[in-house]
Motif scaffolding. Structure first.
Motif, PDB file in Angstrom:
ATOM      1  N   TYR A  28       0.820  -1.209   0.000  1.00 23.00           N
ATOM      2  CA  TYR A  28       0.000   0.000   0.000  1.00 23.00           C
ATOM      3  C   TYR A  28       0.859   1.266   0.000  1.00 23.00           C
ATOM      4  CZ  TYR A  28      -4.346  -2.600   0.392  1.00 23.00           C
ATOM      5  OH  TYR A  28      -5.408  -3.425   0.122  1.00 23.00           O
ATOM      6  N   VAL A  29       1.971   1.235   0.714  1.00 25.40           N
ATOM      7  CA  VAL A  29       2.893   2.378   0.670  1.00 25.40           C
ATOM      8  C   VAL A  29       3.337   2.638  -0.772  1.00 25.40           C
ATOM      9  CG1 VAL A  29       5.222   3.151   1.307  1.00 25.40           C
ATOM     10  CG2 VAL A  29       3.708   2.186   3.050  1.00 25.40           C
ATOM     11  N   LYS A  68      13.616  -0.013  20.471  1.00 21.94           N
ATOM     12  CA  LYS A  68      13.167   1.212  19.810  1.00 21.94           C
ATOM     13  C   LYS A  68      13.995   1.464  18.553  1.00 21.94           C
ATOM     14  CE  LYS A  68      12.202   6.115  20.590  1.00 21.94           C
ATOM     15  NZ  LYS A  68      12.863   6.559  19.337  1.00 21.94           N
ATOM     16  N   LYS A  69      15.295   1.251  18.637  1.00 19.69           N
ATOM     17  CA  LYS A  69      16.163   1.436  17.474  1.00 19.69           C
ATOM     18  C   LYS A  69      15.824   0.421  16.385  1.00 19.69           C
ATOM     19  CE  LYS A  69      21.028   1.861  16.172  1.00 19.69           C
ATOM     20  NZ  LYS A  69      22.441   1.715  16.583  1.00 19.69           N
ATOM     21  N   GLU A  70      15.546  -0.819  16.783  1.00 18.02           N
ATOM     22  CA  GLU A  70      15.136  -1.834  15.813  1.00 18.02           C
ATOM     23  C   GLU A  70      13.848  -1.412  15.100  1.00 18.02           C
ATOM     24  OE1 GLU A  70      16.957  -5.764  18.164  1.00 18.02           O
ATOM     25  OE2 GLU A  70      14.813  -5.313  18.266  1.00 18.02           O
ATOM     26  N   MET A  71      12.904  -0.859  15.879  1.00 15.00           N
ATOM     27  CA  MET A  71      11.644  -0.406  15.297  1.00 15.00           C
ATOM     28  C   MET A  71      11.882   0.719  14.290  1.00 15.00           C
ATOM     29  SD  MET A  71       8.276  -0.806  15.361  1.00 15.00           S
ATOM     30  CE  MET A  71       8.052  -0.272  13.657  1.00 15.00           C
ATOM     31  N   ASP A  72      12.794   1.626  14.618  1.00 10.74           N
ATOM     32  CA  ASP A  72      13.122   2.716  13.698  1.00 10.74           C
ATOM     33  C   ASP A  72      13.607   2.163  12.359  1.00 10.74           C
ATOM     34  OD1 ASP A  72      12.472   4.582  15.616  1.00 10.74           O
ATOM     35  OD2 ASP A  72      14.544   4.995  16.208  1.00 10.74           O
ATOM     36  N   GLU A  73      14.447   1.140  12.431  1.00  7.16           N
ATOM     37  CA  GLU A  73      14.995   0.560  11.198  1.00  7.16           C
ATOM     38  C   GLU A  73      13.900  -0.146  10.398  1.00  7.16           C
ATOM     39  OE1 GLU A  73      18.432  -2.605   9.720  1.00  7.16           O
ATOM     40  OE2 GLU A  73      18.467  -1.868  11.798  1.00  7.16           O
ATOM     41  N   ALA A  74      13.070  -0.921  11.083  1.00  5.63           N
ATOM     42  CA  ALA A  74      11.986  -1.636  10.390  1.00  5.63           C
ATOM     43  C   ALA A  74      11.007  -0.647   9.750  1.00  5.63           C
ATOM     44  CB  ALA A  74      11.256  -2.550  11.368  1.00  5.63           C
ATOM     45  N   ARG A  75      10.727   0.427  10.460  1.00  8.68           N
ATOM     46  CA  ARG A  75       9.815   1.453   9.934  1.00  8.68           C
ATOM     47  C   ARG A  75      10.345   2.027   8.623  1.00  8.68           C
ATOM     48  NH1 ARG A  75      10.616   5.496  13.512  1.00  8.68           N
ATOM     49  NH2 ARG A  75      11.958   6.517  11.985  1.00  8.68           N
ATOM     50  N   GLU A  76      11.636   2.310   8.598  1.00  2.23           N
ATOM     51  CA  GLU A  76      12.246   2.859   7.383  1.00  2.23           C
ATOM     52  C   GLU A  76      12.177   1.855   6.233  1.00  2.23           C
ATOM     53  OE1 GLU A  76      13.452   5.941   6.802  1.00  2.23           O
ATOM     54  OE2 GLU A  76      12.671   6.476   8.785  1.00  2.23           O
ATOM     55  N   ILE A  77      12.414   0.602   6.536  1.00  4.00           N
ATOM     56  CA  ILE A  77      12.389  -0.438   5.498  1.00  4.00           C
ATOM     57  C   ILE A  77      10.993  -0.552   4.894  1.00  4.00           C
ATOM     58  CG2 ILE A  77      12.554  -2.941   5.113  1.00  4.00           C
ATOM     59  CD1 ILE A  77      14.826  -2.873   7.303  1.00  4.00           C
ATOM     60  N   LEU A  78       9.973  -0.517   5.735  1.00  4.19           N
ATOM     61  CA  LEU A  78       8.594  -0.671   5.267  1.00  4.19           C
ATOM     62  C   LEU A  78       8.043   0.608   4.651  1.00  4.19           C
ATOM     63  CD1 LEU A  78       7.141  -2.733   8.251  1.00  4.19           C
ATOM     64  CD2 LEU A  78       7.658  -3.585   5.950  1.00  4.19           C
ATOM     65  N   GLY A  79       8.636   1.739   4.988  1.00  2.00           N
ATOM     66  CA  GLY A  79       8.155   3.010   4.457  1.00  2.00           C
ATOM     67  C   GLY A  79       6.930   3.543   5.156  1.00  2.00           C
ATOM     68  N   LEU A 237      11.611  -7.687   9.241  1.00  3.59           N
ATOM     69  CA  LEU A 237      11.585  -8.615  10.373  1.00  3.59           C
ATOM     70  C   LEU A 237      12.992  -8.839  10.919  1.00  3.59           C
ATOM     71  CD1 LEU A 237       9.626 -10.277  12.024  1.00  3.59           C
ATOM     72  CD2 LEU A 237       9.816 -12.113  10.338  1.00  3.59           C
ATOM     73  N   ILE A 238      13.954  -8.999  10.032  1.00  2.00           N
ATOM     74  CA  ILE A 238      15.342  -9.224  10.464  1.00  2.00           C
ATOM     75  C   ILE A 238      15.899  -7.996  11.179  1.00  2.00           C
ATOM     76  CG2 ILE A 238      17.687  -9.552   9.555  1.00  2.00           C
ATOM     77  CD1 ILE A 238      16.433 -11.485   7.484  1.00  2.00           C
ATOM     78  N   ALA A 239      15.342  -6.808  10.885  1.00  2.00           N
ATOM     79  CA  ALA A 239      15.785  -5.594  11.583  1.00  2.00           C
ATOM     80  C   ALA A 239      15.518  -5.692  13.086  1.00  2.00           C
ATOM     81  CB  ALA A 239      15.079  -4.369  11.003  1.00  2.00           C
ATOM     82  N   HIS A 240      14.528  -6.484  13.482  1.00  3.34           N
ATOM     83  CA  HIS A 240      14.259  -6.711  14.907  1.00  3.34           C
ATOM     84  C   HIS A 240      15.194  -7.828  15.394  1.00  3.34           C
ATOM     85  CE1 HIS A 240      10.760  -4.078  15.193  1.00  3.34           C
ATOM     86  NE2 HIS A 240      10.391  -4.516  14.017  1.00  3.34           N
TER      87      HIS A 240
END
Length: 290
Positions: A28-29, A68-79, A237-240
């Motif tokens: 969707y992004v 929190k840092k892992e979430m930041d990375e996953a967020r960027e990957i997913l857009g 997922l691997i970002a976590h």
């Protein structure tokens, strides 16, 4: 419909957004939909599940900051965009009898009070569609069940000017879905496809355990085609890293088999204020053309 489409995914912990519906969100992004992940807790009590990181004193001492840092990375990957609701992880009780939940944790909050920050976020973001977990939490983690409860309250209350008057101008979402990506038909299809090709399947034990649960089969109403985003899902997922072993069962099914055998992510339509025909292939079915 010319208005911007917006999707909100309500999850219990950082990493849930990447294991449940991530390819759908990335799809969707890519189409220009505005996607927001609402994360209820910080995942502070999550176990370190990646054996390569277990015993690391820094991670153990700073798990909240690490996740929190892992979430930041996953967020960027997913857009996607992402907001924290600010509750404290309840942990997954283990033992017989089960120990009590920790004081102050998310699962022990009053449901009506805990729904308010989500109502506020819904009114600010104005999603037409919300995804979350079913009444079993997808699996019976207390935070997943609580996430279901507050989302159900918030979906109904966000459009009611009498409810939560301090939480902003009313906004009524049009559709609510339960994530059902871990469904039996998908698991059976992948299991059989692997065996037919002479490959080992990670799902044999899962299917045996399924028989023990005696849970009713969920109604899958919506199949979103998103195979071209499976790699993005796995990267997120691997970002976590504390939660996911890159050599673990999550990644044992070859990507080409996943895409060929089961190229969709599945949902159960729980509430709809618009007309739609089932089965669907779009979470915005009935909304795009209104």
């Amino acid at each position: 419909m010319t208005e911007q489409l917006r999707l909100m995914a309500v999850h219990a912990h950082p990493d849930d957004e990447s294991s449940k519906g991530a390819a759908t969100m990335a799809k969707y992004v890519s189409e220009g939909v505005d996607v927001l992940v609402a994360t209820c807790t910080g995942g502070e009590r999550g176990s370190i599940l990646n054996p390569k990181l277990q015993g690391d004193p820094y991670i153990e001492e700073h798990i909240h900051e690490v996740r929190k840092k892992e979430m930041d990375e996953a967020r960027e990957i997913l857009g996607v965009k992402q907001e924290w609701l600010g509750f404290v992880d309840s942990g997954l009780p283990e033992g017989d009898p089960l120990p009590p939940l920790p004081d102050g944790c998310f699962a022990l909050q009053d449901v009506e009070a805990a729904a308010e920050p989500l109502v506020k976020l819904i009114r600010e973001f104005k999603p037409q569609v919300i995804t979350t977990y079913d009444e079993n939490g997808g699996y019976p983690h207390p935070d997943h069940i609580m996430t279901h409860k507050i989302t159900m309250v918030a979906f109904e209350a966000a459009g009611d000017p009498e409810k939560y008057p301090e939480a902003g101008e009313p906004w009524q979402p049009q559709k609510l879905y339960y994530n059902q990506g871990f469904n039996r038909p998908r698991t059976v299809a992948l299991h059989e496809a692997l065996l037919e090709r002479g490959l080992d399947s990670p799902y044999g034990e899962w299917l045996e355990r399924w028989k023990e649960f005696e849970r009713r089969e969920r109604t899958l109403t919506t199949y979103v085609p998103c195979a071209e985003f499976f790699e993005i899902r796995d990267k997120a997922l691997i970002a976590h890293a504390t939660q996911i072993d890159p050599d673990g069962g999550w990644f044992r099914v070859p990507m080409d088999i996943q895409k060929e055998v089961w190229p969709t992510e599945e949902y159960e339509l729980a509430k709809s204020l618009v007309d739609t025909s089932l089965p669907e292939d779009d979470l915005f079915a009935g909304i795009r053309n209104n």
